[in-house]
Motif scaffolding. Structure first.
Motif, PDB file in Angstrom:
ATOM      1  N   VAL A  67      43.963  68.042  32.889  1.00  0.00           N
ATOM      2  CA  VAL A  67      43.341  67.931  34.213  1.00  0.00           C
ATOM      3  C   VAL A  67      43.926  68.956  35.178  1.00  0.00           C
ATOM      4  O   VAL A  67      43.185  69.709  35.825  1.00  0.00           O
ATOM      5  N   LEU A  68      45.242  68.999  35.277  1.00  0.00           N
ATOM      6  CA  LEU A  68      45.877  69.886  36.258  1.00  0.00           C
ATOM      7  C   LEU A  68      45.671  71.368  35.941  1.00  0.00           C
ATOM      8  O   LEU A  68      45.566  72.184  36.862  1.00  0.00           O
ATOM      9  N   ASN A  69      45.577  71.723  34.660  1.00  0.00           N
ATOM     10  CA  ASN A  69      45.343  73.114  34.295  1.00  0.00           C
ATOM     11  C   ASN A  69      43.884  73.516  34.423  1.00  0.00           C
ATOM     12  O   ASN A  69      43.577  74.683  34.662  1.00  0.00           O
ATOM     13  N   SER A  70      42.974  72.562  34.254  1.00  0.00           N
ATOM     14  CA  SER A  70      41.541  72.867  34.301  1.00  0.00           C
ATOM     15  C   SER A  70      40.955  72.804  35.701  1.00  0.00           C
ATOM     16  O   SER A  70      39.957  73.476  35.991  1.00  0.00           O
TER      17      SER A  70
ATOM     18  N   LYS B  67      33.242  73.202  41.032  1.00  0.00           N
ATOM     19  CA  LYS B  67      32.654  74.324  40.292  1.00  0.00           C
ATOM     20  C   LYS B  67      33.185  74.405  38.863  1.00  0.00           C
ATOM     21  O   LYS B  67      32.587  75.049  38.018  1.00  0.00           O
ATOM     22  N   TYR B  68      34.279  73.725  38.569  1.00  0.00           N
ATOM     23  CA  TYR B  68      34.857  73.716  37.226  1.00  0.00           C
ATOM     24  C   TYR B  68      34.462  72.473  36.427  1.00  0.00           C
ATOM     25  O   TYR B  68      34.847  72.343  35.263  1.00  0.00           O
ATOM     26  N   PHE B  69      33.733  71.547  37.043  1.00  0.00           N
ATOM     27  CA  PHE B  69      33.431  70.270  36.404  1.00  0.00           C
ATOM     28  C   PHE B  69      32.679  70.419  35.083  1.00  0.00           C
ATOM     29  O   PHE B  69      32.970  69.714  34.121  1.00  0.00           O
ATOM     30  N   GLY B  70      31.707  71.299  35.018  1.00  0.00           N
ATOM     31  CA  GLY B  70      30.915  71.444  33.801  1.00  0.00           C
ATOM     32  C   GLY B  70      31.784  71.735  32.589  1.00  0.00           C
ATOM     33  O   GLY B  70      31.731  71.018  31.575  1.00  0.00           O
TER      34      GLY B  70
END
Length: 143
Positions: free
Chosen positions: A28-31, A55-58
């Protein structure tokens, strides 16, 4: 909510209490930049995700879905922060401001600024109710 920097809550439920939360936390923290661990109790691990992380959710949720088994995750859910979270954040910010600026003038409860905040809070409550309804409908439809 945008104004006070609060975004989403991500709750992950592990299959067992003994599952290593550190691997989940790293993913989670890196993504998702600027996300933060909010709780790690029992089988549940919680994170606060800023609006800017959407914007990174996908890519993130695709990766999470692919790694559910290897990470020992039974389920997860994401929701927009509640009005209570907003008030808590505002309260925390107010306490910090109070500690650092004790000599500044105190805003009275009848001030125009405070009335504006109260009006914005009523708007957020209506928005949150609509969001919760939508979230519940998606949950029902998924079943």
């Amino acid at each position: 909510k945008n104004r006070f920097g609060i975004g989403y809550n991500l709750n992950i439920v592990k299959k067992e209490k003994e599952v290593d939360s550190e691997r989940i936390k790293e993913l989670v923290l890196n993504s998702l930049p600027e996300s933060a661990l909010t709780s790690n109790v029992g089988k549940e691990v919680g994170f606060r995700l800023p609006f800017s992380a959407s914007k990174y959710f996908g890519d993130f949720f695709t990766q999470l879905d692919n790694d559910l088994e290897s990470l020992g995750i039974s389920s997860y859910g994401i929701s927009i922060t509640t009005l209570e979270d907003v008030f808590l954040k505002v309260g925390e910010d107010a306490e910090l401001d109070e500690e650092t600026t004790k000599d500044e003038e105190i805003i009275t409860t009848n001030s125009p600024k405070n009335e504006q905040v109260q009006e914005e809070n009523r708007f957020y409550l209506a928005e949150q109710s609509e969001s919760n309804f939508t979230k519940q409908m998606f949950a029902v439809l998924r079943k």
